[in-house]
Write a protein that holds these residues in place. Structure first.
Motif, mmCIF file in Angstrom:
data_model
loop_
_atom_site.group_PDB
_atom_site.id
_atom_site.type_symbol
_atom_site.label_atom_id
_atom_site.label_comp_id
_atom_site.label_asym_id
_atom_site.label_seq_id
_atom_site.Cartn_x
_atom_site.Cartn_y
_atom_site.Cartn_z
ATOM 1 N N ARG A 211 0.858 -1.210 0.012
ATOM 2 C CA ARG A 211 0.010 0.010 0.034
ATOM 3 C C ARG A 211 0.746 1.298 0.159
ATOM 4 N NH1 ARG A 211 -2.974 -1.196 4.158
ATOM 5 N NH2 ARG A 211 -1.943 -0.057 5.983
ATOM 6 N N LYS A 212 1.836 1.154 0.883
ATOM 7 C CA LYS A 212 2.851 2.306 0.743
ATOM 8 C C LYS A 212 3.510 2.665 -0.445
ATOM 9 C CE LYS A 212 4.104 2.620 5.799
ATOM 10 N NZ LYS A 212 5.322 2.532 6.711
ATOM 11 N N LEU A 215 1.085 4.257 -2.816
ATOM 12 C CA LEU A 215 0.802 5.566 -2.662
ATOM 13 C C LEU A 215 2.079 6.327 -3.128
ATOM 14 C CD1 LEU A 215 -0.546 5.300 1.079
ATOM 15 C CD2 LEU A 215 -1.825 5.495 -1.201
ATOM 16 N N SER A 220 -3.952 7.473 -4.313
ATOM 17 C CA SER A 220 -4.655 7.446 -2.982
ATOM 18 C C SER A 220 -5.268 6.425 -2.650
ATOM 19 C CB SER A 220 -5.244 8.706 -2.853
ATOM 20 O OG SER A 220 -6.493 8.879 -3.756
ATOM 21 N N LEU A 221 -5.720 5.871 -1.324
ATOM 22 C CA LEU A 221 -6.299 4.810 -1.026
ATOM 23 C C LEU A 221 -7.920 5.264 -1.015
ATOM 24 C CD1 LEU A 221 -6.625 1.981 0.219
ATOM 25 C CD2 LEU A 221 -6.703 2.895 2.329
ATOM 26 N N SER A 223 -10.226 2.406 -0.700
ATOM 27 C CA SER A 223 -10.893 1.145 0.142
ATOM 28 C C SER A 223 -9.993 -0.006 0.074
ATOM 29 C CB SER A 223 -12.125 0.878 -0.069
ATOM 30 O OG SER A 223 -12.454 0.303 -1.499
ATOM 31 N N ASP A 224 -10.119 -0.867 0.754
ATOM 32 C CA ASP A 224 -9.101 -2.046 1.011
ATOM 33 C C ASP A 224 -10.130 -3.313 1.846
ATOM 34 O OD1 ASP A 224 -8.651 -1.016 3.328
ATOM 35 O OD2 ASP A 224 -6.425 -1.172 3.187
ATOM 36 N N TYR A 267 -5.298 -9.659 -0.366
ATOM 37 C CA TYR A 267 -5.525 -8.215 0.069
ATOM 38 C C TYR A 267 -6.158 -7.554 -1.421
ATOM 39 C CZ TYR A 267 -4.503 -3.606 1.433
ATOM 40 O OH TYR A 267 -4.631 -2.124 2.025
ATOM 41 N N ILE A 269 -7.276 -4.194 -2.909
ATOM 42 C CA ILE A 269 -7.114 -2.614 -2.698
ATOM 43 C C ILE A 269 -7.748 -1.898 -3.943
ATOM 44 C CG2 ILE A 269 -4.695 -2.639 -3.514
ATOM 45 C CD1 ILE A 269 -4.222 -0.607 -1.250
ATOM 46 N N CYS A 270 -8.297 -0.813 -3.577
ATOM 47 C CA CYS A 270 -8.861 0.076 -4.573
ATOM 48 C C CYS A 270 -8.328 1.352 -4.519
ATOM 49 C CB CYS A 270 -10.629 0.345 -4.434
ATOM 50 S SG CYS A 270 -11.069 1.294 -5.507
ATOM 51 N N LEU A 271 -7.463 1.883 -5.336
ATOM 52 C CA LEU A 271 -6.653 3.176 -5.450
ATOM 53 C C LEU A 271 -7.032 4.212 -6.346
ATOM 54 C CD1 LEU A 271 -3.430 1.261 -5.482
ATOM 55 C CD2 LEU A 271 -4.055 2.679 -3.423
#
Length: 275
Positions: A211-212, A215, A220-221, A223-224, A267, A269-271
């Motif tokens: 995730r880092k 970014l 930008s995040l 949701s996850d 995992y 993740i939506c970005l």
């Protein structure tokens, strides 16, 4: 030395039909279906217009595209396997979603699409077959429009259900073990699918580090979520369900909303691409 990207490309080219049947069409409760359902919901939550253009990296047999077409979504699916693309084209003709989706052979780390071509990029069950994350993140960022959505699924290094994957890989390489596993599956567990041996170990990721990294690439995040929960690690879970539970399913996905979420197998993740 051949890298995981080349090994996986060769594997899916050779096993495209078998993979589609065993991991999707013959298993209605396979975690891949749960993942697909979650991805579809993320797209519906974040993409307002059905006219938005979606790019599916590593599209496999095109089952996500088939589902999205039911809601009017369309775009392009690419895969490194020509065999997978033929399956996509055949299914899109058979199930009438060829007007919404085009399919082509391509490299997810270096597509030939123009900058800012897509409103959404999906990469599910793909990045674990790449040597590293940076190239695919950079390429996804490049082809996304400003404020475009990137949906990625990565294998969780802390996943409980996949805890024995590496051990199983080396165990299956011992002569006779794979044949014995298939004997157990077919005669004791009464399963129609055979035990598989990948010629590589899919790469896993520490979710918060991934995730880092995303970014830092300019996302930008949004949701996850964690998915893929079982009582026992595979393949013990298969034996447990067949003998003790007699094929019954226990839905543990609610654990994704508890502190135990961090042991989910994957995992998702939506970005969003930052302007």
């Amino acid at each position: 030395m051949t890298d995981i990207k080349s090994l996986s490309a060769d594997y899916f080219e050779e096993k495209a039909e078998e993979y589609t049947k065993d991991y999707y069409l013959s298993q209605s409760n396979h975690p891949k279906w749960q993942r697909q359902e979650a991805i579809v919901q993320m797209i519906k939550d974040n993409i307002v217009s059905s006219s938005s253009k979606i790019l599916n990296l590593g599209c496999g047999p095109g089952l996500l595209e088939e589902e999205l077409a039911k809601s009017g979504f369309g775009g392009v699916g690419i895969d490194s396997s020509e065999h997978m693309i033929r399956i996509c084209q055949s299914r899109s003709d058979k199930y009438s979603f060829s007007d919404n989706w085009a399919f082509k052979v391509g490299d997810c780390e270096k597509t030939d699409f123009a900058n800012e071509s897509f409103d959404c990029v999906v990469a599910s069950g793909l990045i674990e077959y790449m040597p590293e994350d940076k190239k695919m993140l950079s390429e996804s960022y490049r082809v996304l429009k400003p404020n475009g959505i990137l949906i990625l699924n990565v294998g969780n290094v802390f996943g409980w259900s996949t805890l024995l994957n590496e051990f199983s890989y080396y165990l299956k390489n011992i002569p006779g073990v794979l044949s014995f596993a298939n004997f157990i599956k077919q005669n004791l567990l009464k399963e129609s699918t055979q035990a598989k041996q990948l010629p590589f170990i899919p790469r896993k990721t520490i979710p918060f580090i991934f995730r880092k990294r995303a970014l830092r690439k300019g996302f930008s995040l949004v949701s996850d979520r964690y998915q893929g929960f079982t009582l026992l690690p595979a393949p013990l879970e298969t034996v447990f369900k067949s003998i003790i539970l007699r094929g019954k399913e226990i839905d543990l996905e609610g654990l994704g909303k508890t502190p135990l979420k961090y042991i989910g197998a994957s995992y998702l993740i939506c970005l969003k691409k930052q302007i």
